[in-house]
Design a protein around this motif. Structure first.
Motif, mmCIF file in Angstrom:
data_model
loop_
_atom_site.group_PDB
_atom_site.id
_atom_site.type_symbol
_atom_site.label_atom_id
_atom_site.label_comp_id
_atom_site.label_asym_id
_atom_site.label_seq_id
_atom_site.Cartn_x
_atom_site.Cartn_y
_atom_site.Cartn_z
ATOM 1 N N ILE A 224 52.522 35.285 44.351
ATOM 2 C CA ILE A 224 53.829 35.130 43.595
ATOM 3 C C ILE A 224 54.764 34.347 44.630
ATOM 4 N N ASN A 225 55.504 33.688 43.941
ATOM 5 C CA ASN A 225 56.589 33.152 44.839
ATOM 6 C C ASN A 225 56.052 31.948 45.824
ATOM 7 N N GLY A 226 55.036 31.394 45.365
ATOM 8 C CA GLY A 226 54.539 30.422 46.442
ATOM 9 C C GLY A 226 53.887 30.719 47.553
ATOM 10 N N PHE A 227 53.627 32.042 47.961
ATOM 11 C CA PHE A 227 52.664 32.510 49.274
ATOM 12 C C PHE A 227 51.227 32.327 48.899
ATOM 13 N N GLU A 228 50.593 32.412 49.790
ATOM 14 C CA GLU A 228 49.197 32.559 49.684
ATOM 15 C C GLU A 228 48.573 32.812 50.992
ATOM 16 N N ALA A 229 47.227 33.443 51.134
ATOM 17 C CA ALA A 229 46.813 34.160 52.297
ATOM 18 C C ALA A 229 45.161 33.521 52.169
ATOM 19 N N GLU A 230 44.740 33.509 53.377
ATOM 20 C CA GLU A 230 43.357 33.110 53.517
ATOM 21 C C GLU A 230 42.629 34.382 54.342
ATOM 22 N N PHE A 231 41.463 34.664 53.713
ATOM 23 C CA PHE A 231 40.664 35.874 54.374
ATOM 24 C C PHE A 231 39.797 34.980 55.222
ATOM 25 N N LYS A 232 39.570 35.401 56.497
ATOM 26 C CA LYS A 232 38.868 34.991 57.337
ATOM 27 C C LYS A 232 38.036 36.046 58.081
ATOM 28 N N LYS A 233 36.719 36.074 57.627
ATOM 29 C CA LYS A 233 35.913 37.227 58.120
ATOM 30 C C LYS A 233 35.538 36.989 59.457
ATOM 31 N N SER A 234 35.278 35.858 60.006
ATOM 32 C CA SER A 234 34.798 35.789 61.144
ATOM 33 C C SER A 234 35.876 35.985 62.287
ATOM 34 N N GLU A 235 37.239 35.626 61.812
ATOM 35 C CA GLU A 235 38.317 35.978 62.713
ATOM 36 C C GLU A 235 39.091 37.194 62.532
ATOM 37 N N THR A 236 38.577 37.973 61.451
ATOM 38 C CA THR A 236 39.376 39.252 60.895
ATOM 39 C C THR A 236 40.582 39.059 60.632
ATOM 40 N N SER A 237 41.099 38.042 60.218
ATOM 41 C CA SER A 237 42.392 37.679 59.840
ATOM 42 C C SER A 237 42.709 37.436 58.398
ATOM 43 N N PHE A 238 44.032 37.717 58.100
ATOM 44 C CA PHE A 238 44.283 37.464 56.393
ATOM 45 C C PHE A 238 46.023 37.181 56.686
ATOM 46 N N HIS A 239 46.458 35.855 57.194
ATOM 47 C CA HIS A 239 47.398 35.589 57.563
ATOM 48 C C HIS A 239 47.992 34.926 56.165
ATOM 49 N N LEU A 240 49.585 35.236 55.998
ATOM 50 C CA LEU A 240 50.274 34.973 54.974
ATOM 51 C C LEU A 240 50.922 33.449 55.303
#
Lengths: 114, 114
Positions: A60-76
């Protein structure tokens, strides 16, 4: 075992500039990952969630996140900050099969300058 | 509006007093939770109820008891309040089915123990 680390306790941006809130996780299981937002004196509101489907998740509200398994990251991220985005944001990891092993990050407070 | 309702919103207790925090949800969710939020620590699970008739300890259960009164209601009791229990308490509910993962939170109870 699971853990989640929000790499910044505070982030300050100017209105109209991009937002990046960083989250790293570890999980022994296939994780579900969430971002929640909390405005002052309010409860937590779900922004977006990853549950093993598309790795780029729009919320919502224009936010997105990418799941990167190799980097174990989920940045917003958000391309352009708005004053109303000023709030605290929580990254959350849980088991894909249920909510009883859920770990909340410590939170990142986002400040937006006019 | 559908959601999770918590009462009271604010409470001040003296050390040793008891009180019960009330929570009700109208989304027909099976699972309900009590969390506490302290600065810099994210949310920590106190107790949860996977379904009506069951309750289990979370990460920080000491000093608390819970009752799952029915499918809608889940109360948290402090038998003898201590200053360390000064916190913001959140009730949440969930129904962990594919496509519907995630919590719905109440607006919180701010408790001060003096």
């Amino acid at each position: 075992a699971q853990s989640v680390t929000q790499l910044d306790s505070h982030v300050s941006v100017s209105e109209g500039t991009p937002v990046l809130l960083r989250c790293n996780y570890s999980s022994s299981y296939s994780p579900s990952l969430f971002w929640y937002v909390q405005h002052p004196n309010k409860g937590l509101q779900l922004l977006l969630k990853y549950t093993s489907a598309a790795t780029l998740v729009k919320g919502i509200n224009g936010f997105e996140a990418e799941f990167k398994k190799s980097e174990t990251s989920f940045h917003l991220t958000k391309p352009s900050a708005h004053m109303s985005d000023a709030a605290e944001y929580f990254c959350v990891v849980t088991r894909n099969t249920g909510g009883f092993k859920t770990i909340f990050g410590a939170g990142t407070r986002l400040f937006v300058k006019a | 509006n559908a959601g999770v309702t918590q009462t009271p919103k604010f409470q001040v207790l003296k050390t040793g007093q008891s009180m019960t925090l009330q929570c009700a949800q109208d989304m027909n969710h099976n699972s309900m939770y009590w969390y506490r939020q302290d600065p810099g620590m994210g949310l920590r699970l106190i107790y949860y109820s996977a379904s009506e008739g069951t309750t289990d300890k979370g990460e920080v259960p000491n000093g608390y008891n819970v009752s799952r009164l029915n499918k809608r209601e889940f109360s948290l009791r402090l038998e003898s309040a201590a200053p360390s229990q000064t916190s913001v308490y959140f009730c949440a509910s969930s129904e962990w089915i594919p496509g519907n993962y995630g919590y719905t939170f109440g607006s919180g109870t701010r408790l001060t123990v003096v």
